[in-house]
Design a protein around this motif. Structure first.
Motif, PDB file in Angstrom:
ATOM      1  N   LYS A   1       3.389  -4.146  -1.488  1.00  6.58           N
ATOM      2  CA  LYS A   1       3.280  -3.855  -2.798  1.00  6.58           C
ATOM      3  C   LYS A   1       4.218  -5.047  -3.688  1.00  6.58           C
ATOM      4  O   LYS A   1       4.358  -5.692  -4.446  1.00  6.58           O
ATOM      5  N   MET A   2       5.925  -4.580  -3.019  1.00  7.69           N
ATOM      6  CA  MET A   2       6.728  -5.354  -4.064  1.00  7.69           C
ATOM      7  C   MET A   2       6.663  -6.644  -3.797  1.00  7.69           C
ATOM      8  O   MET A   2       6.682  -7.290  -4.741  1.00  7.69           O
ATOM      9  N   PHE A   3       6.122  -6.988  -2.308  1.00  8.63           N
ATOM     10  CA  PHE A   3       6.062  -8.849  -2.087  1.00  8.63           C
ATOM     11  C   PHE A   3       5.350  -9.045  -3.092  1.00  8.63           C
ATOM     12  O   PHE A   3       4.757 -10.283  -3.743  1.00  8.63           O
ATOM     13  N   ASN A   4       3.612  -8.396  -3.390  1.00  5.31           N
ATOM     14  CA  ASN A   4       2.937  -8.519  -4.338  1.00  5.31           C
ATOM     15  C   ASN A   4       3.533  -9.137  -5.511  1.00  5.31           C
ATOM     16  O   ASN A   4       3.268  -9.864  -6.202  1.00  5.31           O
TER      17      ASN A   4
ATOM     18  N   ALA B   1       3.802 -12.497   2.719  1.00  7.12           N
ATOM     19  CA  ALA B   1       4.638 -11.442   3.541  1.00  7.12           C
ATOM     20  C   ALA B   1       4.153 -10.536   3.158  1.00  7.12           C
ATOM     21  O   ALA B   1       3.709  -9.470   3.727  1.00  7.12           O
ATOM     22  N   CYS B   2       3.196 -10.715   2.046  1.00 12.38           N
ATOM     23  CA  CYS B   2       2.420  -9.823   1.737  1.00 12.38           C
ATOM     24  C   CYS B   2       0.942  -9.096   2.382  1.00 12.38           C
ATOM     25  O   CYS B   2       0.755  -8.143   2.905  1.00 12.38           O
ATOM     26  N   ASP B   3       0.328 -10.162   2.922  1.00 12.13           N
ATOM     27  CA  ASP B   3      -1.017 -10.075   3.391  1.00 12.13           C
ATOM     28  C   ASP B   3      -0.498  -9.852   5.064  1.00 12.13           C
ATOM     29  O   ASP B   3      -1.230  -9.111   5.423  1.00 12.13           O
TER      30      ASP B   3
ATOM     31  N   VAL C   1      -5.034 -11.400   0.067  1.00  9.68           N
ATOM     32  CA  VAL C   1      -5.290  -9.922  -0.033  1.00  9.68           C
ATOM     33  C   VAL C   1      -5.084 -10.066  -1.376  1.00  9.68           C
ATOM     34  O   VAL C   1      -4.918 -10.296  -2.095  1.00  9.68           O
ATOM     35  N   GLU C   2      -6.829  -9.594  -2.601  1.00  8.41           N
ATOM     36  CA  GLU C   2      -6.746  -9.992  -3.665  1.00  8.41           C
ATOM     37  C   GLU C   2      -5.679  -9.143  -4.755  1.00  8.41           C
ATOM     38  O   GLU C   2      -4.868  -9.279  -5.457  1.00  8.41           O
ATOM     39  N   LYS C   3      -6.147  -7.749  -4.113  1.00  5.56           N
ATOM     40  CA  LYS C   3      -5.087  -6.814  -5.504  1.00  5.56           C
ATOM     41  C   LYS C   3      -5.430  -5.049  -4.974  1.00  5.56           C
ATOM     42  O   LYS C   3      -6.894  -5.062  -3.704  1.00  5.56           O
TER      43      LYS C   3
ATOM     44  N   ALA D   1       7.724   1.437  -6.313  1.00  2.00           N
ATOM     45  CA  ALA D   1       6.712   0.543  -4.838  1.00  2.00           C
ATOM     46  C   ALA D   1       8.460   0.714  -4.917  1.00  2.00           C
ATOM     47  O   ALA D   1       8.539   1.599  -3.005  1.00  2.00           O
ATOM     48  N   SER D   2       9.707   0.088  -4.657  1.00  2.83           N
ATOM     49  CA  SER D   2      10.797  -0.287  -4.703  1.00  2.83           C
ATOM     50  C   SER D   2      10.846   1.607  -4.363  1.00  2.83           C
ATOM     51  O   SER D   2      12.234   1.424  -3.447  1.00  2.83           O
ATOM     52  N   TRP D   3      11.635   2.357  -5.330  1.00  2.00           N
ATOM     53  CA  TRP D   3      11.673   3.891  -4.862  1.00  2.00           C
ATOM     54  C   TRP D   3      11.135   4.449  -3.881  1.00  2.00           C
ATOM     55  O   TRP D   3      11.691   5.193  -2.670  1.00  2.00           O
ATOM     56  N   ARG D   4       9.293   4.260  -3.418  1.00  2.00           N
ATOM     57  CA  ARG D   4       9.164   5.169  -2.648  1.00  2.00           C
ATOM     58  C   ARG D   4       9.365   4.579  -1.448  1.00  2.00           C
ATOM     59  O   ARG D   4       9.574   5.192  -0.529  1.00  2.00           O
TER      60      ARG D   4
END
Length: 391
Positions: free
Chosen positions: A250-253, A260-262, A336-338, A136-139
């Protein structure tokens, strides 16, 4: 061989409007036009992207994951079972009930132990959270840089603000160096994704991802050869606008930063719907279907190009459905569940046993027995407490 390719593959009637040949798009000192052979350079560039990704994940993404607090799940080690390992590697990673019974008899263990072994074995093959974070970080890094580069390429261009300008003077439109590199970088990146897709994190939409990468490569390659450069750069910018937000979420998740993810998920959902379900069909597909017809008559490339756009739009609708499912969960569950596409780890045998035991303890058939036992223990303890007082 070259004459066969020129006759069947690179024939000008397939790629260019009626009345236009490749001789009309010959480059000179004052004007540079796209050539089909330019696309070959994207293949070695894709290898460069794979090498850069390896270095990035090792020296940047992994330390970043530790800094953000990514924690790995503890996975139970699998005891060596040659018979089970042979079935897992050659036949099926998830055997059926009759196969489980035969394996249990062969190994001299219970069916439940065989299920637990296969479950833990599947978990071993699943990518770790750190690996998912690195991907996820690369993308995220690429999509963010590509989006910024696309803005720099397009903001000062008239066709970015008025899409009718995309077809002004078509197909004799000069190729700018910034457009050339924008195309080669995007094409090489998607080639690298396609070459590494079997090694990346597999999700539920694995087949859709392959279709998306192939359609994108065909779309970029064909739009370059047919000199759909102007509208092609807009299409790439529209796609990059939401991708980097999703990868950042995704990274934060993976790091466990729920708030932050939500928040980023809400932003991503809005940007995705606006760009992919509004701007893409209303602005981009409209100008390729209708505005272009004011300049030239339909030809094979016109139908092929718009067919690829429709395939992409169908994938947009499919992914929008998954995003809306997650949005409904977010509204009713508060978080957000997943990722609906993710392939998550299965629970190990001990957790399942604990859940089965807790369910059996809470079932009506056992409530009476448990109450009698606990009441009996309480009464005995009460009697012991009263004895000293009575004496």
């Amino acid at each position: 061989m070259a004459s066969v390719l020129d006759k069947w593959l690179w024939h000008h009637e397939y790629w260019l409007p009626p009345g236009i040949t490749w001789n009309d798009l010959e480059s000179s000192e004052h004007a540079l036009y796209p050539r089909p052979r330019d696309l070959v350079i994207a293949i070695p560039y894709s290898v460069v992207f794979i090498i850069l990704r390896f270095l990035y994940e090792r020296w940047i993404a992994v330390p970043l994951s530790k800094h953000m607090g990514v924690k790995e799940k503890i996975r139970r080690k699998v005891l060596p079972k040659p018979a089970l390992e042979k079935v897992y590697t050659t036949k099926s990673t998830c055997p059926k009930e009759h196969d489980l019974l035969a394996l249990a008899k062969q190994c001299g263990i219970s069916i439940h132990e065989v299920k637990v072994w296969f479950r833990n074995r599947r978990n071993q093959d699943r990518p770790s959270i750190t690996q998912r974070f690195c991907e996820a970080s690369w993308r995220f890094a690429f999509y963010l840089l590509a989006f910024i580069h696309g803005l720099c390429v397009l903001l000062d261009k008239p066709w970015f603000w008025n899409q009718r300008e995309c077809w002004k003077g078509y197909p004799r439109q000069v190729l700018l160096p910034s457009q050339y590199w924008y195309y080669m970088i995007e094409l090489a990146f998607y080639w690298s994704l396609l070459l590494r897709i079997s090694l990346d994190v597999k999700r539920k939409d694995f087949k859709e991802q392959i279709i998306h990468h192939v359609a994108t490569i065909f779309l970029i390659g064909f739009s370059y050869c047919a000199n759909y450069i102007r509208v092609g750069t807009i299409i790439m910018l529209v796609h990059d606008a939401s991708d980097y937000i999703m990868e950042c979420a995704k990274m934060f998740n993976y790091a466990g930063w729920r708030r932050a993810c939500d928040g980023l998920f809400v932003v991503f959902a809005l940007v995705f719907i606006i760009t992919r379900l509004v701007i893409f069909p209303v602005v981009v597909m409209y100008t390729t279907l209708y505005d272009s017809m004011e300049i030239f008559q339909p030809f094979f490339g016109y139908y092929f190009f718009n067919l690829l756009l429709m395939v992409l739009q169908a994938l947009h609708i499919f992914w929008a459905y998954l995003i809306l499912r997650m949005a409904v969960k977010f509204v009713f569950a508060g978080k957000v569940e997943k990722d609906e596409r993710s392939d998550v780890d299965e629970s190990d045998g001990t957790e399942e046993d604990g859940r089965m035991e807790s369910k059996s303890m809470s079932s009506p058939n056992h409530n009476g027995v448990l109450n009698k036992i606990t009441n009996g223990m309480k009464s005995k303890s009460n009697e012991r407490n009263r004895l000293p007082k009575a004496r």
